[in-house]
Write a protein that holds these residues in place. Sequence first.
Motif, PDB file in Angstrom:
ATOM      1  N   SER A  31     -16.318   2.989   9.609  1.00 39.03           N
ATOM      2  CA  SER A  31     -16.186   1.748  10.622  1.00 39.03           C
ATOM      3  C   SER A  31     -17.572   0.843  10.176  1.00 39.03           C
ATOM      4  CB  SER A  31     -16.063   2.094  11.885  1.00 39.03           C
ATOM      5  OG  SER A  31     -17.416   2.750  12.353  1.00 39.03           O
ATOM      6  N   GLN A  32     -18.566   1.654   9.389  1.00 41.53           N
ATOM      7  CA  GLN A  32     -19.724   0.797   9.092  1.00 41.53           C
ATOM      8  C   GLN A  32     -19.394   0.171   7.541  1.00 41.53           C
ATOM      9  OE1 GLN A  32     -22.589   4.133   9.358  1.00 41.53           O
ATOM     10  NE2 GLN A  32     -22.542   3.707  11.606  1.00 41.53           N
ATOM     11  N   LEU A  33     -18.068   0.094   7.096  1.00 39.38           N
ATOM     12  CA  LEU A  33     -17.987  -0.508   5.658  1.00 39.38           C
ATOM     13  C   LEU A  33     -16.892  -1.786   5.981  1.00 39.38           C
ATOM     14  CD1 LEU A  33     -17.180   2.768   3.561  1.00 39.38           C
ATOM     15  CD2 LEU A  33     -19.311   1.379   3.315  1.00 39.38           C
ATOM     16  N   VAL A  34     -17.134  -2.672   4.968  1.00 40.65           N
ATOM     17  CA  VAL A  34     -16.190  -3.880   4.936  1.00 40.65           C
ATOM     18  C   VAL A  34     -15.777  -3.775   3.541  1.00 40.65           C
ATOM     19  CG1 VAL A  34     -16.124  -6.278   4.982  1.00 40.65           C
ATOM     20  CG2 VAL A  34     -17.195  -5.081   7.029  1.00 40.65           C
ATOM     21  N   VAL A  35     -14.876  -4.004   3.178  1.00 41.83           N
ATOM     22  CA  VAL A  35     -13.949  -4.107   1.752  1.00 41.83           C
ATOM     23  C   VAL A  35     -13.385  -5.590   1.698  1.00 41.83           C
ATOM     24  CG1 VAL A  35     -12.422  -3.262   0.093  1.00 41.83           C
ATOM     25  CG2 VAL A  35     -13.503  -1.647   1.853  1.00 41.83           C
ATOM     26  N   MET A  36     -13.855  -6.407   0.877  1.00 46.77           N
ATOM     27  CA  MET A  36     -13.353  -7.856   0.820  1.00 46.77           C
ATOM     28  C   MET A  36     -12.651  -7.843  -0.922  1.00 46.77           C
ATOM     29  SD  MET A  36     -14.066  -9.015   3.577  1.00 46.77           S
ATOM     30  CE  MET A  36     -13.964 -10.905   3.253  1.00 46.77           C
ATOM     31  N   LEU A  37     -11.485  -8.634  -0.725  1.00 45.98           N
ATOM     32  CA  LEU A  37     -10.819  -8.860  -1.894  1.00 45.98           C
ATOM     33  C   LEU A  37     -10.921 -10.318  -2.248  1.00 45.98           C
ATOM     34  CD1 LEU A  37      -7.515  -6.933  -1.429  1.00 45.98           C
ATOM     35  CD2 LEU A  37      -9.701  -6.219  -2.771  1.00 45.98           C
ATOM     36  N   THR A  38     -10.935 -10.717  -3.674  1.00 47.55           N
ATOM     37  CA  THR A  38     -11.030 -12.116  -3.906  1.00 47.55           C
ATOM     38  C   THR A  38     -10.053 -12.356  -5.154  1.00 47.55           C
ATOM     39  OG1 THR A  38     -13.449 -12.639  -3.393  1.00 47.55           O
ATOM     40  CG2 THR A  38     -12.523 -14.090  -4.652  1.00 47.55           C
ATOM     41  N   SER A  39      -9.167 -13.189  -4.633  1.00 43.76           N
ATOM     42  CA  SER A  39      -8.245 -13.612  -5.749  1.00 43.76           C
ATOM     43  C   SER A  39      -8.627 -14.348  -6.969  1.00 43.76           C
ATOM     44  CB  SER A  39      -7.052 -14.240  -5.165  1.00 43.76           C
ATOM     45  OG  SER A  39      -7.283 -15.535  -4.585  1.00 43.76           O
ATOM     46  N   PRO A  40      -7.831 -14.461  -7.933  1.00 47.02           N
ATOM     47  CA  PRO A  40      -8.187 -15.111  -9.145  1.00 47.02           C
ATOM     48  C   PRO A  40      -8.498 -16.843  -8.663  1.00 47.02           C
ATOM     49  CG  PRO A  40      -6.290 -13.926  -9.651  1.00 47.02           C
ATOM     50  CD  PRO A  40      -6.553 -13.829  -8.263  1.00 47.02           C
ATOM     51  N   ASP A  41      -7.970 -17.317  -7.754  1.00 48.06           N
ATOM     52  CA  ASP A  41      -8.023 -18.685  -7.449  1.00 48.06           C
ATOM     53  C   ASP A  41      -9.359 -18.895  -6.449  1.00 48.06           C
ATOM     54  OD1 ASP A  41      -7.054 -17.697  -4.993  1.00 48.06           O
ATOM     55  OD2 ASP A  41      -5.339 -18.966  -4.778  1.00 48.06           O
ATOM     56  N   GLY A  42     -10.013 -17.828  -5.940  1.00 45.05           N
ATOM     57  CA  GLY A  42     -11.214 -17.959  -5.436  1.00 45.05           C
ATOM     58  C   GLY A  42     -10.939 -17.582  -3.917  1.00 45.05           C
ATOM     59  N   THR A  43      -9.709 -17.439  -3.357  1.00 50.39           N
ATOM     60  CA  THR A  43      -9.619 -16.949  -2.138  1.00 50.39           C
ATOM     61  C   THR A  43     -10.023 -15.615  -1.743  1.00 50.39           C
ATOM     62  OG1 THR A  43      -7.693 -18.252  -1.936  1.00 50.39           O
ATOM     63  CG2 THR A  43      -7.662 -16.913  -0.132  1.00 50.39           C
ATOM     64  N   THR A  44     -10.815 -15.608  -0.860  1.00 50.85           N
ATOM     65  CA  THR A  44     -11.286 -14.401  -0.236  1.00 50.85           C
ATOM     66  C   THR A  44     -10.697 -13.777   0.974  1.00 50.85           C
ATOM     67  OG1 THR A  44     -13.440 -14.636  -1.443  1.00 50.85           O
ATOM     68  CG2 THR A  44     -13.521 -12.868   0.308  1.00 50.85           C
ATOM     69  N   THR A  45     -10.361 -12.470   1.126  1.00 48.35           N
ATOM     70  CA  THR A  45      -9.826 -11.861   2.285  1.00 48.35           C
ATOM     71  C   THR A  45     -10.157 -10.499   2.475  1.00 48.35           C
ATOM     72  OG1 THR A  45      -7.885 -11.269   1.241  1.00 48.35           O
ATOM     73  CG2 THR A  45      -7.727 -13.463   2.387  1.00 48.35           C
ATOM     74  N   GLU A  46     -10.228 -10.131   3.853  1.00 47.90           N
ATOM     75  CA  GLU A  46     -10.570  -8.769   4.051  1.00 47.90           C
ATOM     76  C   GLU A  46      -9.337  -7.715   3.808  1.00 47.90           C
ATOM     77  OE1 GLU A  46     -12.536  -5.761   7.690  1.00 47.90           O
ATOM     78  OE2 GLU A  46     -12.505  -7.983   7.975  1.00 47.90           O
ATOM     79  N   ALA A  47      -9.753  -6.686   2.891  1.00 48.21           N
ATOM     80  CA  ALA A  47      -8.714  -5.800   2.576  1.00 48.21           C
ATOM     81  C   ALA A  47      -8.611  -4.938   3.874  1.00 48.21           C
ATOM     82  CB  ALA A  47      -9.268  -4.728   1.459  1.00 48.21           C
ATOM     83  N   SER A  48      -7.157  -4.277   3.574  1.00 44.46           N
ATOM     84  CA  SER A  48      -6.749  -3.410   4.916  1.00 44.46           C
ATOM     85  C   SER A  48      -5.863  -2.114   4.165  1.00 44.46           C
ATOM     86  CB  SER A  48      -5.507  -4.301   5.647  1.00 44.46           C
ATOM     87  OG  SER A  48      -4.612  -4.577   5.043  1.00 44.46           O
ATOM     88  N   GLY A  49      -5.888  -1.002   4.985  1.00 46.51           N
ATOM     89  CA  GLY A  49      -5.196   0.036   4.577  1.00 46.51           C
ATOM     90  C   GLY A  49      -5.815   0.981   3.543  1.00 46.51           C
ATOM     91  N   TRP A  50      -7.190   0.425   3.132  1.00 47.50           N
ATOM     92  CA  TRP A  50      -7.964   1.499   2.532  1.00 47.50           C
ATOM     93  C   TRP A  50      -8.582   2.783   3.230  1.00 47.50           C
ATOM     94  CZ3 TRP A  50     -12.890   1.692   4.499  1.00 47.50           C
ATOM     95  CH2 TRP A  50     -13.199   0.948   5.528  1.00 47.50           C
ATOM     96  N   THR A  51      -8.943   3.668   2.686  1.00 44.98           N
ATOM     97  CA  THR A  51      -9.422   4.921   3.269  1.00 44.98           C
ATOM     98  C   THR A  51     -10.797   5.286   2.368  1.00 44.98           C
ATOM     99  OG1 THR A  51      -8.288   6.480   1.745  1.00 44.98           O
ATOM    100  CG2 THR A  51      -7.243   6.127   3.785  1.00 44.98           C
ATOM    101  N   ALA A  52     -11.624   6.026   3.207  1.00 47.18           N
ATOM    102  CA  ALA A  52     -13.063   6.109   2.557  1.00 47.18           C
ATOM    103  C   ALA A  52     -13.467   7.773   2.728  1.00 47.18           C
ATOM    104  CB  ALA A  52     -13.933   5.304   3.258  1.00 47.18           C
ATOM    105  N   ASP A  53     -13.922   8.333   1.527  1.00 48.25           N
ATOM    106  CA  ASP A  53     -14.640   9.537   1.646  1.00 48.25           C
ATOM    107  C   ASP A  53     -16.145   9.356   1.533  1.00 48.25           C
ATOM    108  OD1 ASP A  53     -15.146  12.057   1.317  1.00 48.25           O
ATOM    109  OD2 ASP A  53     -14.230  12.298  -0.954  1.00 48.25           O
ATOM    110  N   ILE A  54     -16.763   9.831   2.541  1.00 49.49           N
ATOM    111  CA  ILE A  54     -18.082   9.561   2.945  1.00 49.49           C
ATOM    112  C   ILE A  54     -18.975  10.665   2.376  1.00 49.49           C
ATOM    113  CG2 ILE A  54     -19.649   8.707   4.524  1.00 49.49           C
ATOM    114  CD1 ILE A  54     -17.805   7.025   5.812  1.00 49.49           C
ATOM    115  N   GLY A  55     -20.140  10.565   1.589  1.00 49.60           N
ATOM    116  CA  GLY A  55     -20.988  11.650   1.626  1.00 49.60           C
ATOM    117  C   GLY A  55     -22.301  11.245   2.216  1.00 49.60           C
TER     118      GLY A  55
END
Length: 462
Positions: A31-55
């Motif tokens: 929950s202390q991570l944010v994943v953002m995606l930026t498309s080729p046209d410069g539009t930025t949105t927050e990603a969803s459905g990702w999982t994390a393996d934390i060390g």
Amino acid sequence: MTMPYSPSRAVYEGNDAATRFPFSFRVWDASQLVVMLTSPDGTTTEASGWTADIGTSGGEIVCLHDAAPLPAGWKLAITRDMPFTQEVNLVSASRFDPQVIEDALDQAAAERQQTLEMMRRAVILPATSNESPQDVVQDIYASRDATAASAILSESAAEESARQASRAETEADRAASEADRARAEANRSKAEASRAENAAGVAADDARAAIASELARAASEADRARAEADRAQNLSNIGPAAADKLGMVRIGKGIAVTADGVISVTPVDVASSEKAGTVKPGRSMAIGADGTLNVSYWDAFPPFVPIPVWGVTFGGSDGRRAIMPGETEAREGWILCDGGEDGNGGTMPNLDGRVLLGKSLLTKEGQTGGSATHSHTVTASVNATTITVAQMPSHGHGYTAPSSPGGDLGAYDDRTAVVSIYGSTTGGNGGSGSHTHGIIASTATADSYMPYCVGIFVMKVQ
């Protein structure tokens, strides 16, 4: 353990292959991570459905874009999103756990590192500046608008100067025509010609002066227009905005700006296998009021798979349709596995009191067998056994016999002889022969079950 500095950000370019993206800064929970995606046209949105393996010093995320690796031209950024809270409560006169204190200090350091990383992407004013960031942005916008307006005014002034120069040239042509007419008149009158020539010379001088003045003013306006254009060019050299610097923002595909500055978005078509677009939730999926995608697991479950369900009840069209736990309506597509009809012209598997067995060469699908109880019959005999005299109880057999007084039972006269009767005992008796014992036994009926817990089998048929 110390907390070294880390940039609190990891940025990746898509390559149509990568799905795992590592990061080297520490977090304690996904929950202390944010994943953002930026498309080729410069539009930025927050990603969803990702999982994390934390060390202990970083980790990696697994992220798919539309169920596929991140495409080329796309960017993915991983940053910290610390909660900026302090939940460690140290009570006076009590023992302090060093690990608790160190974790709290590490999380505070992580929050500062996160803030530093964000500040390095922000516009920073000099320490002596009295302006606010909003003032700087407004100045940039005002300068842009003033430059555009000045360029328009310069262009209009240049056009007006050109028109005035054209009119002056026309006047000069007309003056020259008048001079010709005056010279024609001079042929009729020398004095008149002289006067007309003088007047024509004066008019020509005035016209040339007017043309020179208008040309000089036009050149000055052109120089000012070029200066404004250079200023506009300098502003354009700011370049497009990026994640790490301020700049110009271009309106992308599907977005427009109205005359009064309002941004509008063109509706996106439905997605297909050839192009991206709006995705409509399919069967077993629904979107909540807050935009959350919800999946109905009973609708999404594949058909023809018998499963045990705890707490299921029944109702529906024939009383055999499952009412799943937490629901009130029967699901017509889920039927009890009792060997009855499946509603499609077939029958359900009968799993009442049974467990499932995999198909083999000796068994076929749907075959039943086995038993809930069993018993055992035992038939046996003992070996031949000989009982010896020593093993028999000590015993004898009594008998009686006559005898004469002299002990001789010879001829005697029944009138004169005296006969006596005495008793005696035989010797040991028995042949010590062998014998056998037959045994026939049956056990009581017993259960054939291993330890079990009873559930109710149901199966989806449509």
